[in-house]
Design an enzyme around this catalytic site. Structure first.
Site, short mmCIF file in Angstrom:
data_model
loop_
_atom_site.label_atom_id
_atom_site.label_comp_id
_atom_site.label_asym_id
_atom_site.label_seq_id
_atom_site.Cartn_x
_atom_site.Cartn_y
_atom_site.Cartn_z
CG MET A 264 -31.27 10.64 -15.93
SD MET A 264 -31.96 12.28 -15.78
CE MET A 264 -31.11 12.93 -14.40
NE ARG B 242 -26.52 -0.07 -14.26
CZ ARG B 242 -26.33 0.44 -15.48
NH1 ARG B 242 -27.36 0.80 -16.20
NH2 ARG B 242 -25.12 0.57 -15.98
CG LEU C 23 -16.11 7.29 2.45
CD1 LEU C 23 -16.03 7.38 3.96
CD2 LEU C 23 -17.52 7.64 1.97
CE LYS D 131 -10.36 -8.44 -5.10
NZ LYS D 131 -9.34 -7.44 -5.28
CG HIS E 248 -14.23 -0.06 -0.59
ND1 HIS E 248 -13.59 0.72 0.34
CD2 HIS E 248 -13.29 -0.89 -1.10
CE1 HIS E 248 -12.31 0.36 0.38
NE2 HIS E 248 -12.11 -0.62 -0.48
CG LEU F 192 -1.85 1.21 1.30
CD1 LEU F 192 -3.04 1.01 0.38
CD2 LEU F 192 -2.34 1.47 2.71
N1 LIG Z 1 -2.36 -3.06 -0.77
C1 LIG Z 1 -3.51 -2.51 -1.09
O1 LIG Z 1 -3.83 -2.29 -2.27
C2 LIG Z 1 -4.49 -2.11 -0.02
C3 LIG Z 1 -4.19 -2.33 1.32
N2 LIG Z 1 -5.07 -1.92 2.29
C4 LIG Z 1 -4.75 -2.12 3.70
O2 LIG Z 1 -3.56 -1.41 4.03
C5 LIG Z 1 -2.82 -2.11 5.01
C6 LIG Z 1 -1.43 -2.42 4.46
O3 LIG Z 1 -1.59 -3.19 3.28
P1 LIG Z 1 -0.36 -3.76 2.44
O4 LIG Z 1 0.66 -2.70 2.26
O5 LIG Z 1 -0.93 -4.42 1.27
O6 LIG Z 1 0.22 -4.87 3.43
P2 LIG Z 1 1.61 -5.61 3.40
O7 LIG Z 1 1.33 -7.05 3.59
O8 LIG Z 1 2.44 -5.19 2.26
O9 LIG Z 1 2.23 -5.10 4.78
C7 LIG Z 1 2.80 -3.81 4.97
C8 LIG Z 1 4.06 -3.97 5.80
O10 LIG Z 1 3.70 -4.44 7.09
C9 LIG Z 1 4.69 -5.35 7.58
N3 LIG Z 1 4.00 -6.61 7.86
C10 LIG Z 1 3.41 -7.46 6.99
N4 LIG Z 1 2.88 -8.50 7.63
C11 LIG Z 1 3.12 -8.32 8.93
C12 LIG Z 1 2.82 -9.04 10.10
N5 LIG Z 1 2.13 -10.19 10.07
N6 LIG Z 1 3.23 -8.56 11.29
C13 LIG Z 1 3.92 -7.40 11.35
N7 LIG Z 1 4.23 -6.68 10.25
C14 LIG Z 1 3.84 -7.12 9.08
C15 LIG Z 1 5.72 -5.50 6.49
O11 LIG Z 1 6.81 -4.64 6.78
P3 LIG Z 1 8.11 -5.11 7.55
O12 LIG Z 1 8.18 -6.60 7.51
O13 LIG Z 1 9.23 -4.44 6.81
O14 LIG Z 1 7.93 -4.57 8.90
C16 LIG Z 1 5.02 -4.99 5.24
O15 LIG Z 1 5.92 -4.41 4.33
C17 LIG Z 1 -3.62 -3.35 5.33
O16 LIG Z 1 -4.43 -3.07 6.44
C18 LIG Z 1 -4.47 -3.55 4.08
O17 LIG Z 1 -5.63 -4.27 4.32
C19 LIG Z 1 -6.22 -1.27 1.99
C20 LIG Z 1 -6.58 -1.03 0.68
C21 LIG Z 1 -5.76 -1.46 -0.42
O1 LIG Z 2 -9.65 -1.82 -0.84
C1 LIG Z 2 -9.47 -2.42 -1.88
O2 LIG Z 2 -9.71 -1.77 -3.04
C2 LIG Z 2 -9.14 -2.23 -4.25
C3 LIG Z 2 -9.90 -1.54 -5.36
O3 LIG Z 2 -9.74 -0.16 -5.27
P1 LIG Z 2 -10.04 0.77 -6.55
O4 LIG Z 2 -9.88 2.14 -6.03
O5 LIG Z 2 -9.03 0.38 -7.58
O6 LIG Z 2 -11.41 0.45 -6.99
C4 LIG Z 2 -9.24 -3.73 -4.38
O7 LIG Z 2 -8.52 -4.17 -5.52
C5 LIG Z 2 -8.65 -4.40 -3.14
O8 LIG Z 2 -8.89 -5.80 -3.20
C6 LIG Z 2 -9.29 -3.86 -1.89
O9 LIG Z 2 -8.55 -4.32 -0.75
#
Ligand SMILES: NC(=O)C1=CN([C@@H]2O[C@H](COP(=O)(O)OP(=O)(O)OC[C@H]3O[C@@H](n4cnc5c(N)ncnc54)[C@H](OP(=O)(O)O)[C@@H]3O)[C@@H](O)[C@H]2O)C=CC1
Ligand SMILES: O=C1O[C@H](COP(=O)(O)O)[C@@H](O)[C@H](O)[C@H]1O
Length: 516
Positions: free
Chosen positions: A404, A371, A215, A361, A275, A44
């Site tokens: 519309m 809609r 949002l 997905k 969402h 993220l």
């Molecule tokens: N990726 C996406 O597109 C989206 C993500 N999110 C939310 O954002 C948050 C982060 O997502 P994302 O970046 O994908 O997650 P990641 O799995 O990439 O985790 C982020 C970082 O957290 C650390 N980490 C991962 N797993 C663990 C663990 N079990 N315990 C402790 N540290 C851990 C790691 O850093 P290190 O090991 O270096 O400490 C990792 O680089 C989540 O809550 C996710 O649900 C929401 C919307 C979209």
């Molecule tokens: O939160 C999430 O959103 C993405 C989709 O986001 P969008 O802005 O591209 O519509 C989704 O792919 C992911 O699974 C979910 O965690």
């Protein structure tokens, strides 16, 4: 409580008004700003958080003279390693001036490595932040510290505890400490409430920003304007005129390397409970007393609390073929990658109107839309029925548009009718406008202290109350997903459910976004 002094946000409800921003109420909104991205090594952070910060920097919302960005994670890397990791994601949009701005922005980023549950790393982080504050000649306490938790929710409690113990703003001279937390916020009502209590013991509600990036989308933010600033919609927006409402999310790709995470949560927790439900709130809520965050969120809670228990026969679950081939997904997984769920709102405005939430997905297209389908015309003298019903569609993405669908006279000598549209396609209508990324807008809101587009604790609770019984039935294997082919519309049963709920598909008509 450690070294961190308890700091309450010095904001009145007036400060929270989205039209009353920086500098109101005597709270200085200038001075040193430290943005700390925890989980900086993750997906993220590189795809969304850092690019959003870069865009804010490029537009002048983050000033070099006052902002510093810190990445924090366990991975042992240097400042330069982090910069290299994120660089490619920042260059992506390729717009002019990037090559000059990028090095300056990257220079603002520092990396600190440490664990999520020990004081050592957070004390080091605090030292780095304080040094930066001192270097900017910020009087102690007047600085602003924004902690963005781009981390799995399992580590929110220890991380919040560490921030509280080691990294809070040191005194009460008008600065602040805020935390941004990502979804999924819990897995069900109980776990979410537990997480809320744990964080709630450490931070006050005005300091907590629960982000739901839907949002921050342009057309989601437009919803209240459409509904309440236009006379046409006011008398029509109710059960007398509207037959059904669909809120749809489709992706044409699968879990893409996030299979392990996804399998634990599934499509309902990943997309629908947050969402799509947030979008439903904006479509269905009553008019807020004023355009202030607390009034808007009160109205959202009210509509969520009016949702009736979900009936099993109004749910279709699907799992795409090939989903279990992902090595991080168990061979016996019962996790849905697709769901259509009908929600019913028990109030004067919406009794009897199905709100159909659909997300999937690996489908045949990528799109998100609202809609609204109107009822048939009573006493129809033109036989409009054969063309289809009026629909009001808000295309959230891609190609943002509001259109519309309506019946008009077919141009020509004959008196015949045809289905057409009134079309407001953003790319055509607002050619010079740049639509900001959702994260960009929401991060700016957190800096400004505007919680309007963030989820309040009671809102989150009401959202989990709606879905928890269904989720438990799925988790216990009492409800099974139907297999569907990747690249399809999802299970045919979902279309049958739509039809039985009253949705009438318009045959032979497809809206084509206009090209320039
Ligand atoms: N990726 C996406 O597109 C989206 C993500 N999110 C939310 O954002 C948050 C982060 O997502 P994302 O970046 O994908 O997650 P990641 O799995 O990439 O985790 C982020 C970082 O957290 C650390 N980490 C991962 N797993 C663990 C663990 N079990 N315990 C402790 N540290 C851990 C790691 O850093 P290190 O090991 O270096 O400490 C990792 O680089 C989540 O809550 C996710 O649900 C929401 C919307 C979209
Ligand atoms: O939160 C999430 O959103 C993405 C989709 O986001 P969008 O802005 O591209 O519509 C989704 O792919 C992911 O699974 C979910 O965690």
């Amino acid at each position: 409580m450690g070294s961190g002094q308890w700091l309450l946000e010095k904001r009145s409800s007036f400060r929270n008004d989205s039209f009353a921003r920086d500098g109101d109420n005597g709270v200085p909104e200038t001075g040193c700003l430290s943005i700390i991205v925890l989980g900086a090594s993750g997906d993220l952070a590189k795809k969304k958080t850092f690019p959003a910060l870069f865009n804010l920097y490029r537009q002048g919302f983050l000033q070099e003279s006052e902002v510093h960005i810190f990445g924090y994670a366990r991975t042992q890397i240097s400042d330069d390693d982090l910069r290299k990791r994120i660089r490619g994601y920042l260059e992506k949009d390729g717009s002019s001036g990037i090559s000059e701005d990028l090095p300056k922005f990257l220079n603002l980023i520092k990396y600190v490595s440490g664990s999520y549950d020990s004081e050592e790393g957070f004390q080091l982080l605090d030292k780095e932040i304080s040094e930066h504050e001192v270097s900017k000649n910020t009087a102690e306490g007047s600085s602003r510290r924004l902690f963005y938790l781009a981390l799995p929710p399992s580590v929110y409690p220890p991380v919040c505890r560490m921030i509280r113990q080691c990294c809070m703003n040191k005194s009460d001279l008008g600065g602040w400490t805020r935390i941004v937390v990502e979804k999924p916020f819990g897995k069900d009502l109980e776990s979410s409430e537990k997480l809320s209590s744990q964080i709630g013991e450490l931070f006050e509600e005005p300091q907590i920003y629960r982000i739901d990036h839907y949002l921050g989308k342009e057309l989601v933010q437009n919803m209240l304007v459409l509904r309440y600033a236009n006379r046409f919609f006011l008398p029509l927006w109710n059960r007398d005129n509207i037959d059904n409402v669909q809120i749809v999310f489709r992706e044409d790709f699968g879990t893409e390397g996030r299979g392990g995470y996804f399998d634990e949560y599934g499509i309902i927790r990943d997309i629908i409970q947050n969402h799509l439900l947030q979008v439903l709130c904006l479509v269905a809520m009553e008019k807020p007393i004023l355009l202030k965050p607390e009034h808007i969120r009160d109205a959202k809670v009210k509509v969520l609390q009016s949702v009736l228990p979900i009936k099993d026969e109004e749910v279709v679950l699907g799992q795409h073929e090939g989903y279990r081939d992902d090595p991080t997904v168990p061979d016996t997984s019962n996790t849905p990658t697709f769901a259509t769920i009908i929600l019913r709102i028990h109030n004067e405005r919406w009794e009897g109107v199905p709100f159909i939430l659909k997300a999937g997905k690996a489908l045949n297209s990528r799109k998100a839309e609202i809609r609204v389908q109107f009822k048939d015309v009573p006493g129809d003298i033109f036989k409009c029925k054969k063309h289809g019903r009026n629909e009001f569609v808000i295309r959230l993405q891609p190609s943002e548009a509001i259109y519309m669908k309506l019946t008009v006279k077919q141009p020509g000598l004959e008196m015949s009718t045809v289905q057409s549209e009134l079309d407001l396609s953003y790319r055509q209508r607002y050619q010079d406008a740049v639509i900001p990324e959702a994260y960009e807008r929401l991060i700016l809101d957190t800096i400004r202290g505007d919680q309007q587009h963030f989820v309040r604790r009671d809102e989150l609770k009401a959202a989990w109350e709606i879905f928890t019984p269904l989720l438990h039935r799925i988790d216990n294997g009492e409800m099974k997903p139907i297999p569907y082919k990747p690249g399809s519309r999802g299970p045919a049963e979902a279309d049958q459910l739509l039809e039985s709920a009253g949705y009438v598909q318009t045959h032979g008509y497809i809206w084509i976004p206009p090209t320039l």
